[in-house]
Design a protein around this motif. Sequence first.
Motif, PDB file in Angstrom:
ATOM      1  N   HIS A 180      35.379  40.274  16.641  1.00 19.06           N
ATOM      2  CA  HIS A 180      34.568  39.886  17.798  1.00 19.06           C
ATOM      3  C   HIS A 180      35.461  39.493  18.985  1.00 19.06           C
ATOM      4  O   HIS A 180      35.190  39.884  20.137  1.00 19.06           O
ATOM      5  CB  HIS A 180      33.668  38.719  17.404  1.00 19.06           C
ATOM      6  CG  HIS A 180      32.793  38.246  18.528  1.00 19.06           C
ATOM      7  ND1 HIS A 180      31.740  38.977  19.024  1.00 19.06           N
ATOM      8  CD2 HIS A 180      32.844  37.096  19.270  1.00 19.06           C
ATOM      9  CE1 HIS A 180      31.169  38.315  20.021  1.00 19.06           C
ATOM     10  NE2 HIS A 180      31.815  37.171  20.184  1.00 19.06           N
ATOM     11  N   ASP A 181      36.523  38.716  18.676  1.00 19.38           N
ATOM     12  CA  ASP A 181      37.454  38.350  19.753  1.00 19.38           C
ATOM     13  C   ASP A 181      38.130  39.576  20.354  1.00 19.38           C
ATOM     14  O   ASP A 181      38.300  39.672  21.592  1.00 19.38           O
ATOM     15  CB  ASP A 181      38.514  37.385  19.223  1.00 19.38           C
ATOM     16  CG  ASP A 181      37.928  36.031  18.843  1.00 19.38           C
ATOM     17  OD1 ASP A 181      36.832  35.699  19.364  1.00 19.38           O
ATOM     18  OD2 ASP A 181      38.543  35.328  18.025  1.00 19.38           O
ATOM     19  N   ALA A 182      38.514  40.512  19.480  1.00 26.36           N
ATOM     20  CA  ALA A 182      39.156  41.734  19.992  1.00 26.36           C
ATOM     21  C   ALA A 182      38.195  42.543  20.853  1.00 26.36           C
ATOM     22  O   ALA A 182      38.573  43.054  21.916  1.00 26.36           O
ATOM     23  CB  ALA A 182      39.663  42.580  18.822  1.00 26.36           C
ATOM     24  N   MET A 183      36.938  42.640  20.420  1.00 24.14           N
ATOM     25  CA  MET A 183      35.960  43.391  21.205  1.00 24.14           C
ATOM     26  C   MET A 183      35.669  42.696  22.529  1.00 24.14           C
ATOM     27  O   MET A 183      35.547  43.350  23.575  1.00 24.14           O
ATOM     28  CB  MET A 183      34.666  43.557  20.401  1.00 24.14           C
ATOM     29  CG  MET A 183      34.801  44.466  19.182  1.00 24.14           C
ATOM     30  SD  MET A 183      35.263  46.162  19.609  1.00 24.14           S
ATOM     31  CE  MET A 183      33.801  46.677  20.481  1.00 24.14           C
ATOM     32  N   SER A 184      35.548  41.349  22.498  1.00 20.28           N
ATOM     33  CA  SER A 184      35.299  40.622  23.747  1.00 20.28           C
ATOM     34  C   SER A 184      36.498  40.730  24.690  1.00 20.28           C
ATOM     35  O   SER A 184      36.335  40.920  25.901  1.00 20.28           O
ATOM     36  CB  SER A 184      35.001  39.157  23.444  1.00 20.28           C
ATOM     37  OG  SER A 184      36.121  38.531  22.826  1.00 20.28           O
ATOM     38  N   TRP A 185      37.730  40.655  24.128  1.00 20.40           N
ATOM     39  CA  TRP A 185      38.924  40.805  24.974  1.00 20.40           C
ATOM     40  C   TRP A 185      38.995  42.208  25.558  1.00 20.40           C
ATOM     41  O   TRP A 185      39.337  42.396  26.728  1.00 20.40           O
ATOM     42  CB  TRP A 185      40.164  40.530  24.142  1.00 20.40           C
ATOM     43  CG  TRP A 185      41.428  40.688  24.921  1.00 20.40           C
ATOM     44  CD1 TRP A 185      42.023  39.773  25.725  1.00 20.40           C
ATOM     45  CD2 TRP A 185      42.254  41.862  24.965  1.00 20.40           C
ATOM     46  NE1 TRP A 185      43.169  40.295  26.278  1.00 20.40           N
ATOM     47  CE2 TRP A 185      43.337  41.574  25.835  1.00 20.40           C
ATOM     48  CE3 TRP A 185      42.189  43.115  24.371  1.00 20.40           C
ATOM     49  CZ2 TRP A 185      44.328  42.497  26.109  1.00 20.40           C
ATOM     50  CZ3 TRP A 185      43.187  44.038  24.646  1.00 20.40           C
ATOM     51  CH2 TRP A 185      44.237  43.722  25.499  1.00 20.40           C
ATOM     52  N   ARG A 186      38.635  43.190  24.738  1.00 23.73           N
ATOM     53  CA  ARG A 186      38.659  44.574  25.235  1.00 23.73           C
ATOM     54  C   ARG A 186      37.614  44.777  26.328  1.00 23.73           C
ATOM     55  O   ARG A 186      37.892  45.425  27.345  1.00 23.73           O
ATOM     56  CB  ARG A 186      38.405  45.533  24.071  1.00 23.73           C
ATOM     57  CG  ARG A 186      38.482  46.998  24.456  1.00 23.73           C
ATOM     58  CD  ARG A 186      38.289  47.881  23.247  1.00 23.73           C
ATOM     59  NE  ARG A 186      38.358  49.286  23.589  1.00 23.73           N
ATOM     60  CZ  ARG A 186      38.221  50.281  22.721  1.00 23.73           C
ATOM     61  NH1 ARG A 186      38.022  49.996  21.431  1.00 23.73           N
ATOM     62  NH2 ARG A 186      38.299  51.541  23.111  1.00 23.73           N
ATOM     63  N   GLN A 215      37.791  43.849  33.931  1.00 20.59           N
ATOM     64  CA  GLN A 215      38.817  43.551  34.935  1.00 20.59           C
ATOM     65  C   GLN A 215      39.429  44.829  35.497  1.00 20.59           C
ATOM     66  O   GLN A 215      39.657  44.949  36.709  1.00 20.59           O
ATOM     67  CB  GLN A 215      39.902  42.671  34.318  1.00 20.59           C
ATOM     68  CG  GLN A 215      39.443  41.262  33.997  1.00 20.59           C
ATOM     69  CD  GLN A 215      40.528  40.437  33.326  1.00 20.59           C
ATOM     70  OE1 GLN A 215      41.619  40.943  33.047  1.00 20.59           O
ATOM     71  NE2 GLN A 215      40.248  39.178  33.054  1.00 20.59           N
ATOM     72  N   PHE A 216      39.676  45.801  34.611  1.00 20.68           N
ATOM     73  CA  PHE A 216      40.239  47.061  35.083  1.00 20.68           C
ATOM     74  C   PHE A 216      39.255  47.798  35.980  1.00 20.68           C
ATOM     75  O   PHE A 216      39.647  48.371  37.011  1.00 20.68           O
ATOM     76  CB  PHE A 216      40.618  47.933  33.891  1.00 20.68           C
ATOM     77  CG  PHE A 216      41.082  49.311  34.273  1.00 20.68           C
ATOM     78  CD1 PHE A 216      42.311  49.495  34.878  1.00 20.68           C
ATOM     79  CD2 PHE A 216      40.277  50.406  34.041  1.00 20.68           C
ATOM     80  CE1 PHE A 216      42.733  50.760  35.234  1.00 20.68           C
ATOM     81  CE2 PHE A 216      40.689  51.674  34.395  1.00 20.68           C
ATOM     82  CZ  PHE A 216      41.927  51.850  34.991  1.00 20.68           C
ATOM     83  N   ASP A 217      37.966  47.785  35.592  1.00 20.41           N
ATOM     84  CA  ASP A 217      36.961  48.439  36.432  1.00 20.41           C
ATOM     85  C   ASP A 217      36.850  47.755  37.786  1.00 20.41           C
ATOM     86  O   ASP A 217      36.725  48.425  38.824  1.00 20.41           O
ATOM     87  CB  ASP A 217      35.604  48.440  35.726  1.00 20.41           C
ATOM     88  CG  ASP A 217      35.603  49.332  34.486  1.00 20.41           C
ATOM     89  OD1 ASP A 217      36.450  50.255  34.427  1.00 20.41           O
ATOM     90  OD2 ASP A 217      34.772  49.101  33.598  1.00 20.41           O
ATOM     91  N   SER A 273      48.280  50.663  36.965  1.00 23.48           N
ATOM     92  CA  SER A 273      47.336  49.877  36.174  1.00 23.48           C
ATOM     93  C   SER A 273      46.681  50.694  35.088  1.00 23.48           C
ATOM     94  O   SER A 273      46.294  50.157  34.062  1.00 23.48           O
ATOM     95  CB  SER A 273      46.267  49.299  37.103  1.00 23.48           C
ATOM     96  OG  SER A 273      45.568  50.341  37.748  1.00 23.48           O
ATOM     97  N   HIS A 274      46.572  52.020  35.247  1.00 22.16           N
ATOM     98  CA  HIS A 274      45.909  52.837  34.238  1.00 22.16           C
ATOM     99  C   HIS A 274      46.681  52.886  32.937  1.00 22.16           C
ATOM    100  O   HIS A 274      46.105  52.704  31.873  1.00 22.16           O
ATOM    101  CB  HIS A 274      45.683  54.238  34.806  1.00 22.16           C
ATOM    102  CG  HIS A 274      44.939  55.127  33.855  1.00 22.16           C
ATOM    103  ND1 HIS A 274      43.621  54.921  33.517  1.00 22.16           N
ATOM    104  CD2 HIS A 274      45.352  56.224  33.154  1.00 22.16           C
ATOM    105  CE1 HIS A 274      43.246  55.847  32.668  1.00 22.16           C
ATOM    106  NE2 HIS A 274      44.281  56.656  32.429  1.00 22.16           N
ATOM    107  N   PRO A 275      48.007  53.086  32.915  1.00 21.15           N
ATOM    108  CA  PRO A 275      48.722  53.054  31.618  1.00 21.15           C
ATOM    109  C   PRO A 275      48.673  51.694  30.970  1.00 21.15           C
ATOM    110  O   PRO A 275      48.601  51.591  29.750  1.00 21.15           O
ATOM    111  CB  PRO A 275      50.165  53.426  32.021  1.00 21.15           C
ATOM    112  CG  PRO A 275      50.037  54.176  33.280  1.00 21.15           C
ATOM    113  CD  PRO A 275      48.873  53.538  33.988  1.00 21.15           C
ATOM    114  N   ARG A 276      48.679  50.591  31.746  1.00 18.62           N
ATOM    115  CA  ARG A 276      48.592  49.256  31.139  1.00 18.62           C
ATOM    116  C   ARG A 276      47.268  49.064  30.440  1.00 18.62           C
ATOM    117  O   ARG A 276      47.198  48.562  29.333  1.00 18.62           O
ATOM    118  CB  ARG A 276      48.782  48.193  32.218  1.00 18.62           C
ATOM    119  CG  ARG A 276      50.195  48.155  32.796  1.00 18.62           C
ATOM    120  CD  ARG A 276      50.305  47.118  33.884  1.00 18.62           C
ATOM    121  NE  ARG A 276      51.639  47.099  34.468  1.00 18.62           N
ATOM    122  CZ  ARG A 276      51.977  46.337  35.484  1.00 18.62           C
ATOM    123  NH1 ARG A 276      51.087  45.485  36.012  1.00 18.62           N
ATOM    124  NH2 ARG A 276      53.191  46.373  35.975  1.00 18.62           N
ATOM    125  N   SER A 277      46.181  49.500  31.083  1.00 20.76           N
ATOM    126  CA  SER A 277      44.876  49.351  30.453  1.00 20.76           C
ATOM    127  C   SER A 277      44.750  50.236  29.220  1.00 20.76           C
ATOM    128  O   SER A 277      44.171  49.861  28.211  1.00 20.76           O
ATOM    129  CB  SER A 277      43.786  49.694  31.460  1.00 20.76           C
ATOM    130  OG  SER A 277      43.916  51.045  31.860  1.00 20.76           O
TER     131      SER A 277
END
Length: 214
Positions: A63-69, A75-77, A205-209
């Motif tokens: 759940h934490d991983a999904m929420s972080w993702r 943020q990326f959007d 920013s795209h490769p980081r995301s």
Amino acid sequence: MKSAIPQDVQMLILGFSILGGLFLVALVRIFQLSRSNRRMRLETAKMEKQAALQQLEITAIHHDAMSWRARAQRQFDALRSDLSHRLLQSEQGGARALADLDKTHQKALSEALVKISELEAELAAKPLALVPPPLPLPAALPKPQSLQQPALPALPAMETLRIQALESDLAMARAELAASKQQNAVLQRALLLARRKPAAALRKSHPRSSARNA
């Protein structure tokens, strides 16, 4: 004494003795099995509790991983939308600045050309201009010595100053034209840099995301 006991009775006693021993062995084995079963049931309950706790931990981590993702994706959007909006604004501002600069440049160029044409026409027409003759004085009045000399010899100096002023205006107009061309080149270079910076930020920013999502 033993011979007095019938053989059948001896066989029965032997059989009962064997059965009693086997029964005792079975009882002992049943007791041991019950103890091992009770211990295994306790261990099974502990293992089930541990499995449930591990499952809860795995679910919480997932759940934490999904929420972080999801948060990273938002943020990326938002960053991509902001950069796209800034890029669009910079392109629109650059287009407007270029249009205004082109208009100003064309206006200044036309004005400078008109002014240059007028100055060149005036410079070309000045040597052909005739100096008007002085007005004759009345015959009845005596001509003093100071009035007999015409005041026109100062005109060549005035014409020279005027020609010099026209030449200086022509040089200033040409300098303004060169300055406007240089300013146009600087603005075009700044517009290219403004267009390249948001695109480079998007590429960074795209490769980081992508790496975070992986």
